[in-house]
Design a protein around this motif. Structure first.
Motif, mmCIF file in Angstrom:
data_model
loop_
_atom_site.group_PDB
_atom_site.id
_atom_site.type_symbol
_atom_site.label_atom_id
_atom_site.label_comp_id
_atom_site.label_asym_id
_atom_site.label_seq_id
_atom_site.Cartn_x
_atom_site.Cartn_y
_atom_site.Cartn_z
ATOM 1 N N GLY A 29 0.802 -1.228 0.000
ATOM 2 C CA GLY A 29 0.000 0.000 0.000
ATOM 3 C C GLY A 29 0.827 1.267 0.000
ATOM 4 N N ILE A 30 1.486 1.552 -1.121
ATOM 5 C CA ILE A 30 2.291 2.775 -1.219
ATOM 6 C C ILE A 30 1.407 4.019 -1.057
ATOM 7 N N GLY A 31 0.223 3.999 -1.671
ATOM 8 C CA GLY A 31 -0.695 5.135 -1.523
ATOM 9 C C GLY A 31 -1.054 5.390 -0.072
ATOM 10 N N LEU A 32 -1.177 4.324 0.693
ATOM 11 C CA LEU A 32 -1.454 4.429 2.124
ATOM 12 C C LEU A 32 -0.282 5.105 2.837
ATOM 13 N N ALA A 33 0.934 4.673 2.520
ATOM 14 C CA ALA A 33 2.130 5.271 3.139
ATOM 15 C C ALA A 33 2.252 6.753 2.778
ATOM 16 N N GLU A 34 1.899 7.107 1.539
ATOM 17 C CA GLU A 34 1.953 8.511 1.116
ATOM 18 C C GLU A 34 0.937 9.351 1.875
ATOM 19 N N ALA A 35 -0.278 8.828 2.044
ATOM 20 C CA ALA A 35 -1.304 9.553 2.809
ATOM 21 C C ALA A 35 -0.857 9.762 4.249
ATOM 22 N N MET A 36 -0.189 8.767 4.804
ATOM 23 C CA MET A 36 0.324 8.875 6.171
ATOM 24 C C MET A 36 1.374 9.984 6.267
ATOM 25 N N TYR A 37 2.203 10.117 5.226
ATOM 26 C CA TYR A 37 3.203 11.191 5.208
ATOM 27 C C TYR A 37 2.518 12.560 5.291
ATOM 28 N N TYR A 38 1.314 12.649 4.745
ATOM 29 C CA TYR A 38 0.540 13.892 4.809
ATOM 30 C C TYR A 38 -0.220 14.037 6.134
ATOM 31 N N GLY A 39 0.025 13.115 7.045
ATOM 32 C CA GLY A 39 -0.594 13.214 8.371
ATOM 33 C C GLY A 39 -2.064 12.868 8.380
ATOM 34 N N LYS A 40 -2.472 11.975 7.475
ATOM 35 C CA LYS A 40 -3.879 11.597 7.397
ATOM 36 C C LYS A 40 -4.121 10.243 8.056
ATOM 37 N N PRO A 41 -5.024 10.165 9.038
ATOM 38 C CA PRO A 41 -5.370 8.866 9.616
ATOM 39 C C PRO A 41 -6.133 8.048 8.575
ATOM 40 N N ALA A 42 -5.854 6.763 8.501
ATOM 41 C CA ALA A 42 -6.481 5.913 7.488
ATOM 42 C C ALA A 42 -7.467 4.952 8.121
ATOM 43 N N VAL A 43 -8.463 4.568 7.325
ATOM 44 C CA VAL A 43 -9.384 3.500 7.719
ATOM 45 C C VAL A 43 -9.131 2.335 6.770
ATOM 46 N N THR A 44 -8.735 1.196 7.339
ATOM 47 C CA THR A 44 -8.401 0.015 6.551
ATOM 48 C C THR A 44 -9.225 -1.179 7.028
ATOM 49 N N PHE A 45 -9.206 -2.240 6.211
ATOM 50 C CA PHE A 45 -9.753 -3.527 6.632
ATOM 51 C C PHE A 45 -8.611 -4.419 7.125
ATOM 52 N N THR A 46 -8.940 -5.391 7.959
ATOM 53 C CA THR A 46 -7.963 -6.406 8.352
ATOM 54 C C THR A 46 -7.768 -7.356 7.178
ATOM 55 N N ILE A 47 -6.523 -7.468 6.708
ATOM 56 C CA ILE A 47 -6.220 -8.354 5.581
ATOM 57 C C ILE A 47 -5.162 -9.358 6.044
ATOM 58 N N PRO A 48 -5.560 -10.601 6.312
ATOM 59 C CA PRO A 48 -4.581 -11.597 6.743
ATOM 60 C C PRO A 48 -3.429 -11.715 5.738
ATOM 61 N N CYS A 49 -2.204 -11.724 6.241
ATOM 62 C CA CYS A 49 -0.990 -11.928 5.443
ATOM 63 C C CYS A 49 -0.500 -10.671 4.726
ATOM 64 N N SER A 50 -1.329 -9.638 4.626
ATOM 65 C CA SER A 50 -0.927 -8.433 3.898
ATOM 66 C C SER A 50 -0.135 -7.491 4.800
ATOM 67 N N GLY A 51 0.725 -6.696 4.176
ATOM 68 C CA GLY A 51 1.475 -5.698 4.916
ATOM 69 C C GLY A 51 0.687 -4.439 5.232
ATOM 70 N N VAL A 52 -0.527 -4.316 4.679
ATOM 71 C CA VAL A 52 -1.341 -3.116 4.894
ATOM 72 C C VAL A 52 -1.485 -2.805 6.377
ATOM 73 N N ASN A 53 -1.746 -3.852 7.183
ATOM 74 C CA ASN A 53 -1.984 -3.641 8.615
ATOM 75 C C ASN A 53 -0.703 -3.516 9.422
ATOM 76 N N TRP A 54 0.431 -3.578 8.735
ATOM 77 C CA TRP A 54 1.722 -3.236 9.334
ATOM 78 C C TRP A 54 2.118 -1.821 8.927
ATOM 79 N N VAL A 55 1.718 -1.411 7.725
ATOM 80 C CA VAL A 55 1.979 -0.031 7.286
ATOM 81 C C VAL A 55 1.209 0.923 8.187
ATOM 82 N N SER A 56 -0.102 0.722 8.278
ATOM 83 C CA SER A 56 -0.927 1.521 9.194
ATOM 84 C C SER A 56 -1.379 0.626 10.341
#
Length: 377
Positions: free
Chosen positions: A285-312
């Motif tokens: 989730g590069i787009g997620l990491a970029e949004a975080m750089y802009y100081g934006k809290p994200a709403v994500t789903f739990t995705i087993p095995c994915s790095g999304v829930n480690w990024v945010s």
């Protein structure tokens, strides 16, 4: 000077997540190694050109099946490059099963160290997954190092979890210079805030494909009142279907393809970043990491095995919901919208985490460290 051969599906100016990581890897090493890239050509015919001062050998394709490019010329070009360039290291960006079938023939008597850059498991193409099982085992067996983009993927992938001793984690990255904003972006974002005055602005963008989960965001929007505005950027095979699903809901607006400059404007103007991906096809989730750089809290789903829930991280940089649970997703949005202090707290932590882990500078440091460790072995 030692030599590194990079094998990517495609390469810049073709734009894609794997291709960007491949280019970042090349640039991270270019002051220390002589390098070459071999890939498929996104245009017609075979070609040789340069990108960032590095030679790119491109093999023509005659077809694409299940996201895999096929080429009559690749085998010949690969053999020529390997024999003439004589690399000390080969970096293979996986998945790329057609090229994997060629590469494996050189592994038993390999004269190079193999770095297997594992972007994601093949999960969508069930038949191909079974067909290439043997190839994957061979690649993993002969790899000197395996790069994963998150610890979550090391633990969750059946391939990586059984080869933990070879795995290193190098997160994907964004280039601060590319996404840094200026006064004109601030001015444009203020115009957007004025346009949507009184609204909590939710922003999402990405390719309109099933795993991005944008249908769940549209369904969640139906549970929100008119104090929200949902802005969705990007295009893809599902665009028309998504637009039809959102018909009649004035809260939802489709922005189409967004330029890099406009992306900054929407990041700045938004209050909450929505990242509703649902499968581990979303490995990072590069787009997620970029949004975080802009100081934006994200709403994500739990995705087993994915790095999304480690990024945010849940309750630290954003909020995480049960996978596919539309009501839970809408409730998380409402929670952030109603609590400015929470938004600011999570947003500040998101920015700090993105700078600590996901910048190009950190990626370069990690990549050089990987190659230093291989030199010492």
């Amino acid at each position: 000077m030692e030599k590194v051969l990079h094998i990517s599906k495609y390469y810049f100016p073709f734009i894609g997540g794997v291709e960007q990581v491949a280019r970042d890897c090349v640039n991270a090493l270019k002051d220390k190694y002589e390098q070459k890239v071999i890939c498929f050509n996104h245009e017609k015919g075979d070609s040789v050109d340069e990108v960032d001062g590095v030679e790119i050998v491109r093999a023509s394709c005659f077809a694409k099946v299940a996201s895999q490019s096929l080429s009559m010329d690749y085998k010949k070009l690969f053999k020529k490059v390997l024999n003439e360039f004589k690399p000390d290291y080969v970096v293979f960006h996986y998945p790329n099963p057609f090229v994997g079938s060629i590469l494996t023939k050189y592994l038993k008597k390999k004269t190079f160290k193999l770095i297997l850059w594992w972007h994601l498991d093949i999960v969508k193409q069930k038949f191909l997954k079974i067909f290439f099982e043997g190839q994957n085992k061979k690649l993993l067996k002969y790899a000197d190092k395996i790069v994963a983009t998150s610890p979550n993927y090391v633990e969750g992938s059946p391939y990586l979890s059984s080869n933990k001793e070879k795995c290193v984690v190098i997160p994907c990255c964004f280039n601060i210079d590319r996404i840094a904003y200026n006064d004109s972006n601030i001015a444009a974002s203020l115009k957007l805030k004025k346009k949507y005055e009184g609204k909590t602005i939710l922003f999402a963008f990405g390719r309109h494909v099933p795993y991005k989960g944008l249908t769940y965001l549209i369904q969640a929007a139906k549970l929100l009142d008119d104090s929200y505005k949902v802005l969705i950027g990007g295009k893809g095979p599902l665009t028309e279907e998504l637009e039809n699903e959102a018909k009649g809901d004035s809260k939802v607006e489709f922005l189409g393809k967004i330029s890099d400059d406009d992306l900054k404007n929407y990041f700045l103007a938004s209050d909450i970043f929505c990242f509703p991906s649902i499968t581990r096809n979303e490995a990072f989730g590069i787009g997620l990491a970029e949004a975080m750089y802009y100081g934006k809290p994200a709403v994500t789903f739990t995705i087993p095995c994915s790095g999304v829930n480690w990024v945010s991280i849940h309750n630290e940089t954003g909020l995480e919901c049960e996978n596919g649970n539309v009501k839970s997703y809408a409730d998380a949005i409402k929670k952030l919208a109603s609590d400015k202090a929470l938004r600011e707290k999570l947003g500040a932590a998101a920015k700090e985490r993105s700078i600590e882990h996901f910048t190009y500078e950190k990626f370069k440091e990690n990549t050089i460290q990987l190659f230093n460790s291989l030199e010492e072995e």
